[in-house]
Design a protein around this motif. Structure first.
Motif, PDB file in Angstrom:
ATOM      1  N   ARG A 116       0.816  -1.217   0.000  1.00 60.75           N
ATOM      2  CA  ARG A 116       0.000   0.000   0.000  1.00 60.75           C
ATOM      3  C   ARG A 116       0.848   1.265   0.000  1.00 60.75           C
ATOM      4  O   ARG A 116       0.380   2.330  -0.391  1.00 60.75           O
ATOM      5  N   ASP A 117       2.109   1.145   0.464  1.00 64.55           N
ATOM      6  CA  ASP A 117       2.996   2.307   0.497  1.00 64.55           C
ATOM      7  C   ASP A 117       3.691   2.561  -0.834  1.00 64.55           C
ATOM      8  O   ASP A 117       4.365   3.581  -0.990  1.00 64.55           O
ATOM      9  N   VAL A 118       3.568   1.617  -1.772  1.00 69.23           N
ATOM     10  CA  VAL A 118       4.156   1.824  -3.098  1.00 69.23           C
ATOM     11  C   VAL A 118       3.323   2.874  -3.851  1.00 69.23           C
ATOM     12  O   VAL A 118       2.095   2.770  -3.896  1.00 69.23           O
ATOM     13  N   PRO A 119       3.965   3.893  -4.398  1.00 67.76           N
ATOM     14  CA  PRO A 119       3.205   4.945  -5.103  1.00 67.76           C
ATOM     15  C   PRO A 119       2.309   4.397  -6.204  1.00 67.76           C
ATOM     16  O   PRO A 119       2.756   3.599  -7.045  1.00 67.76           O
ATOM     17  N   VAL A 120       1.053   4.818  -6.195  1.00 66.86           N
ATOM     18  CA  VAL A 120       0.092   4.357  -7.202  1.00 66.86           C
ATOM     19  C   VAL A 120       0.484   4.846  -8.589  1.00 66.86           C
ATOM     20  O   VAL A 120       0.180   4.204  -9.606  1.00 66.86           O
ATOM     21  N   SER A 121       1.198   5.978  -8.641  1.00 71.87           N
ATOM     22  CA  SER A 121       1.587   6.547  -9.931  1.00 71.87           C
ATOM     23  C   SER A 121       2.478   5.592 -10.724  1.00 71.87           C
ATOM     24  O   SER A 121       2.418   5.555 -11.960  1.00 71.87           O
ATOM     25  N   LEU A 122       3.296   4.793 -10.027  1.00 71.44           N
ATOM     26  CA  LEU A 122       4.151   3.833 -10.722  1.00 71.44           C
ATOM     27  C   LEU A 122       3.312   2.777 -11.430  1.00 71.44           C
ATOM     28  O   LEU A 122       3.588   2.410 -12.580  1.00 71.44           O
ATOM     29  N   GLU A 123       2.288   2.292 -10.752  1.00 73.26           N
ATOM     30  CA  GLU A 123       1.410   1.283 -11.347  1.00 73.26           C
ATOM     31  C   GLU A 123       0.626   1.865 -12.522  1.00 73.26           C
ATOM     32  O   GLU A 123       0.504   1.227 -13.574  1.00 73.26           O
ATOM     33  N   LYS A 124       0.116   3.078 -12.353  1.00 73.08           N
ATOM     34  CA  LYS A 124      -0.652   3.702 -13.431  1.00 73.08           C
ATOM     35  C   LYS A 124       0.215   3.943 -14.659  1.00 73.08           C
ATOM     36  O   LYS A 124      -0.226   3.723 -15.794  1.00 73.08           O
ATOM     37  N   TYR A 133       6.321  -4.037  -7.899  1.00 72.41           N
ATOM     38  CA  TYR A 133       6.059  -4.324  -6.498  1.00 72.41           C
ATOM     39  C   TYR A 133       7.086  -5.273  -5.882  1.00 72.41           C
ATOM     40  O   TYR A 133       7.567  -5.036  -4.766  1.00 72.41           O
TER      41      TYR A 133
END
Length: 307
Positions: A178-186, A203
């Protein structure tokens, strides 16, 4: 007047700093003393076991040493290492630890990645089912019947499949994901990456401390586990090293209770063989720990600091 106030404030500040430095030194001294006592309490018994494993039967029978025996002998280790079943059990322990750690860590990581997505359908149900397993189990007999119905009795996979999931480990990984930036996934999905690609390329590499912590915890459990073999495996060819050690100890206790002679050869005793086996079973996990220590410390700090 103002000069006097400044001098008084300066004196008070210096006095406060001196008191703080003194308190800090006392606190550090007490910490050092307590840690030294704690270290001695842990190290001395371990060293005594190692020293006793190198003792001859005479020195071990006398037992009047703590740090080093009066007479050194390698016969205990010779007897243990010449036993073919020890090497077979060692291979079983290494195999179940390596395969078990890889399978457990991957399975928990995949489940944690899915549950870390708040838009996952049925997420609350899955989380509730996982939490229930942390507090309730089926019991020994129902578990045995389940293992039997799955055809896992007397198979190597009884060490792997039942231990695939630990929801406690899933929670640790889920909080880290959950602490991984969502922007990287997007950004990755805009470039056409699938969920599996996002998991393996973003991840997993960013979660090395957490994965190393889970791997170390489960690896120690797998290496030390003998109850699985005791309950579900009767084929001695599949017994791990810890089960072999358990058999040596129980056989020695049975012989002692019947008043039989404990000596195995002129220079070895059943106790000496036990101690040598304990050292042999402990050394591999001690050698692996320093390799994962850096990641382990980082993983233990997960969730400890919030910005």
């Amino acid at each position: 007047m103002e000069l006097g106030k400044k001098k008084t404030m300066s004196f008070s500040k210096k006095r406060s700093n001196v008191v703080q430095d003194k308190d800090s030194k006392i606190f550090s001294l007490i910490n050092v003393i307590l840690l030294l006592i704690f270290t001695v309490v842990i190290v001395v018994p371990i060293w005594n076991i190692i020293a006793s494993s190198f003792a001859s039967s005479t020195a071990l029978a006398e037992g009047n040493f703590i740090f080093w025996p009066s007479e050194i002998s390698f016969e205990n280790y010779n007897r243990v290492l010449k036993d073919p079943s020890i090497w077979r059990s060692l291979l079983v322990s290494i195999g179940k630890t390596v395969i078990g750690v890889a399978a457990h860590t991957l399975f928990c990581a995949i489940m944690a990645y899915a549950l870390s997505k708040r838009d996952l359908k049925g997420r609350a149900l899955y989380s509730t089912m996982g939490i229930i397993t942390m507090f309730f189990t089926g019991g020994m007999i129902p578990t045995y019947l389940l293992i039997k119905s799955l055809g896992l009795l007397n198979t190597f996979w009884v060490y792997i499949i039942p231990a695939l999931l630990s929801y406690y480990d899933v929670i640790i990984l889920m909080n880290f994901f959950r602490d991984v930036p969502v922007s990287l996934e997007k950004s990755a999905k805009i470039d056409g990456a699938s969920d599996w690609k996002v998991f393996t390329s973003i991840y997993a590499p960013l979660s090395k401390p957490a994965l190393a912590t889970i791997a170390l915890f489960h690896g120690v459990w797998q290496w030390n586990d003998f109850m699985t073999a005791k309950l579900y495996v009767t084929d001695k060819a599949l017994h791990p090293l810890q089960m072999k050690l358990y058999e040596i100890i129980t056989q020695s206790q049975a012989a002692s209770s019947q008043g039989l002679n404990a000596a195995l050869t002129i220079n070895t005793t059943s106790k000496g063989v036990q101690l040598a086996t304990i050292v042999i079973t402990t050394v591999p996990i001690i050698m692996i720990y320093p390799l994962l220590q850096r990641h382990f410390i980082s993983g233990m700090m997960l969730g400890a600091v919030k910005e």
